[in-house]
Design an enzyme around this catalytic site. Structure first.
Site, PDB file in Angstrom:
ATOM      1  N   ASP A   1      13.206   4.736  10.699  1.00 34.87           N
ATOM      2  CA  ASP A   1      12.108   4.911  11.652  1.00 34.87           C
ATOM      3  C   ASP A   1      11.812   3.603  12.368  1.00 34.87           C
ATOM      4  O   ASP A   1      11.099   3.593  13.369  1.00 34.87           O
ATOM      5  CB  ASP A   1      10.850   5.401  10.933  1.00 34.87           C
ATOM      6  CG  ASP A   1       9.753   5.795  11.908  1.00 34.87           C
ATOM      7  OD1 ASP A   1      10.045   6.597  12.821  1.00 34.87           O
ATOM      8  OD2 ASP A   1       8.626   5.293  11.777  1.00 34.87           O
TER       9      ASP A   1
ATOM     10  N   ARG B   1       0.834  -1.203   0.000  1.00 38.36           N
ATOM     11  CA  ARG B   1       0.000   0.000   0.000  1.00 38.36           C
ATOM     12  C   ARG B   1       0.868   1.252   0.000  1.00 38.36           C
ATOM     13  O   ARG B   1       0.688   2.166  -0.793  1.00 38.36           O
ATOM     14  CB  ARG B   1      -0.890   0.041   1.244  1.00 38.36           C
ATOM     15  CG  ARG B   1      -2.010  -0.967   1.319  1.00 38.36           C
ATOM     16  CD  ARG B   1      -2.777  -0.749   2.614  1.00 38.36           C
ATOM     17  NE  ARG B   1      -3.865  -1.694   2.791  1.00 38.36           N
ATOM     18  CZ  ARG B   1      -3.739  -2.871   3.368  1.00 38.36           C
ATOM     19  NH1 ARG B   1      -2.567  -3.256   3.840  1.00 38.36           N
ATOM     20  NH2 ARG B   1      -4.796  -3.669   3.494  1.00 38.36           N
ATOM     21  N   ILE B   2       1.792   1.288   0.942  1.00 40.01           N
ATOM     22  CA  ILE B   2       2.644   2.468   1.077  1.00 40.01           C
ATOM     23  C   ILE B   2       3.616   2.537  -0.089  1.00 40.01           C
ATOM     24  O   ILE B   2       3.854   3.615  -0.646  1.00 40.01           O
ATOM     25  CB  ILE B   2       3.381   2.437   2.429  1.00 40.01           C
ATOM     26  CG1 ILE B   2       2.362   2.474   3.566  1.00 40.01           C
ATOM     27  CG2 ILE B   2       4.359   3.601   2.541  1.00 40.01           C
ATOM     28  CD1 ILE B   2       2.900   2.049   4.911  1.00 40.01           C
TER      29      ILE B   2
ATOM     30  N   HIS C   1       9.863   5.198  15.577  1.00 37.99           N
ATOM     31  CA  HIS C   1       8.686   4.573  14.960  1.00 37.99           C
ATOM     32  C   HIS C   1       7.505   5.556  14.948  1.00 37.99           C
ATOM     33  O   HIS C   1       6.419   5.264  15.464  1.00 37.99           O
ATOM     34  CB  HIS C   1       8.311   3.285  15.693  1.00 37.99           C
ATOM     35  CG  HIS C   1       7.576   2.300  14.820  1.00 37.99           C
ATOM     36  ND1 HIS C   1       7.747   0.949  14.901  1.00 37.99           N
ATOM     37  CD2 HIS C   1       6.643   2.490  13.841  1.00 37.99           C
ATOM     38  CE1 HIS C   1       6.967   0.333  14.025  1.00 37.99           C
ATOM     39  NE2 HIS C   1       6.294   1.260  13.362  1.00 37.99           N
TER      40      HIS C   1
ATOM     41  N   GLU D   1      14.069  -3.252  18.276  1.00 35.24           N
ATOM     42  CA  GLU D   1      13.286  -2.023  18.458  1.00 35.24           C
ATOM     43  C   GLU D   1      12.640  -2.058  19.836  1.00 35.24           C
ATOM     44  O   GLU D   1      11.891  -3.006  20.119  1.00 35.24           O
ATOM     45  CB  GLU D   1      12.225  -1.900  17.377  1.00 35.24           C
ATOM     46  CG  GLU D   1      11.488  -0.561  17.395  1.00 35.24           C
ATOM     47  CD  GLU D   1      10.538  -0.402  16.226  1.00 35.24           C
ATOM     48  OE1 GLU D   1      10.997   0.014  15.141  1.00 35.24           O
ATOM     49  OE2 GLU D   1       9.344  -0.726  16.405  1.00 35.24           O
TER      50      GLU D   1
ATOM     51  N   ALA E   1       9.485   0.569   7.158  1.00 37.21           N
ATOM     52  CA  ALA E   1       8.713  -0.680   7.087  1.00 37.21           C
ATOM     53  C   ALA E   1       8.922  -1.512   8.341  1.00 37.21           C
ATOM     54  O   ALA E   1       8.198  -1.364   9.326  1.00 37.21           O
ATOM     55  CB  ALA E   1       9.087  -1.450   5.829  1.00 37.21           C
ATOM     56  N   ARG E   2       9.931  -2.362   8.339  1.00 34.04           N
ATOM     57  CA  ARG E   2      10.246  -3.216   9.479  1.00 34.04           C
ATOM     58  C   ARG E   2      11.763  -3.307   9.621  1.00 34.04           C
ATOM     59  O   ARG E   2      12.482  -3.461   8.624  1.00 34.04           O
ATOM     60  CB  ARG E   2       9.654  -4.623   9.302  1.00 34.04           C
ATOM     61  CG  ARG E   2       8.127  -4.668   9.359  1.00 34.04           C
ATOM     62  CD  ARG E   2       7.605  -4.353  10.755  1.00 34.04           C
ATOM     63  NE  ARG E   2       6.154  -4.452  10.865  1.00 34.04           N
ATOM     64  CZ  ARG E   2       5.315  -3.423  10.751  1.00 34.04           C
ATOM     65  NH1 ARG E   2       5.796  -2.199  10.524  1.00 34.04           N
ATOM     66  NH2 ARG E   2       4.010  -3.592  10.876  1.00 34.04           N
TER      67      ARG E   2
END
Length: 323
Positions: free
Chosen positions: A257, A151-152, A281, A262, A233-234
């Site tokens: 980000d 989507r992004i 994030h 994390e 993303a991840r």
């Protein structure tokens, strides 16, 4: 159908921000809002702070027929028990995608201009570090590599193609054909070619076993000197140790980000590198933006009550391709 009962199971502060009074009033027009009392609910509105929908949880909520998730990923939320009960699941991932795309595009622009490295040099050297005209970097004519037509990822592709910067846009996504890429106005290439040709790489792939450390030491080494990586993303998509080595050498720049792990531990080397920006994030809906998620919840509830298709429907078979 009798009036459905709607339970909001996310954290109190999150619920107040996502569903303020005016949106709760609209939600109440769809059914009886029973707060966090999920035991007799037909509709569960979930989000940050919600409990996972385990077998034990669902045993206490036998009436639930639909879960509307006011956030992005449902992987941590949904268990096999949900699918076995035939419960419908819908996610506000589309509503959350806009802020992420905006953030990523800003990071791509900063990356093309080497803004973080320039700011760090300026802070350290003052007027002596003011870049000369020939030393300044611009974003026009760059080759930007997009990993993942999610989507992004598709929002990024659309905006890069529509921009007047004259960028060459490359895409790596094993599920996108050359014909589909042509319709998007981009070139589909292998991951190695994308890394070797792109001055800025932006990641929009899901965290699945096949994508873990897809940017490993070998592929990071293919990126041209001075190149940059943007990751919204991840964190698991990048081998963190290999990235630290490349950025410490000054060869690559990074805008992260998300990270692995994390959050990063205090004192991690990525925090102190002058060519790396690490944010906590925050690319997705934050602050005033989370109202978008509440609007989606209300509209999705209205669709469900009317028997219309859900806009964010997630199916069991989708999970392997989702973030």
């Amino acid at each position: 159908m009798s009036e459905p009962r709607i339970a909001i199971t996310m954290g109190r502060r999150e619920a107040d921000a996502i569903l303020p009074a005016d949106l709760r009033a609209r939600l109440a027009e769809c059914g009886e809002v029973v707060g966090g009392s999920a035991e007799q609910a037909d509709v569960l509105i979930t989000g940050w702070g919600s409990p996972p929908l385990t077998e034990a949880f669902l045993a206490r909520t036998p009436r639930v027929r639909v879960v509307l998730h006011a956030a992005g990923s449902v992987k941590w939320l949904v268990t096999e028990a949900v699918w076995e009960r035939g419960i419908m699941v819908s996610s506000a991932a589309d509503a959350n995608a806009g802020p992420v795309a905006d953030y990523a595009l800003a990071a791509i622009t900063f990356a093309a201009k080497k803004a973080v490295a320039a700011a760090s040099a300026y802070a350290a050297g003052g007027a002596a570090a003011w870049p000369g005209f020939a030393e300044r970097e611009g974003g026009d004519g760059r080759t930007v590599g997009v990993v993942g037509a999610s989507r992004i990822g598709r929002l990024i592709l659309e905006r890069l193609v529509a921009a007047d910067t004259g960028c060459r846009v490359l895409l790596y996504d094993p599920y996108v054909s050359a014909a589909e890429a042509a319709k998007l106005g981009v070139e589909v290439v292998g991951l190695g070619e994308l890394c070797g040709s792109s001055s800025v790489i932006t990641l929009h792939a899901p965290a699945v076993p096949e994508t873990r450390h897809m940017l490993d030491a070998r592929r990071l080494a293919l990126i041209p000197d001075g190149g940059a990586i943007v990751n919204t993303a991840r964190g698991s998509l990048i081998d963190t140790e290999a990235l630290v080595r490349e950025c410490t050498s000054g060869r690559l720049n990074a805008f992260l980000d998300v990270t692995e792990p994390e959050p990063l531990p205090t004192g991690h080397p990525l925090f102190s590198l002058p060519n790396v920006l690490v944010t906590p994030h925050i690319a997705g809906a934050q602050g005033s933006e989370v109202r978008r998620l509440g609007v989606w919840v209300v509209e999705e509830t209205e669709r469900w009550v009317r028997g219309l298709p859900l806009s964010g429907r997630v199916r069991r078979e989708d999970l392997c391709r989702l973030a």
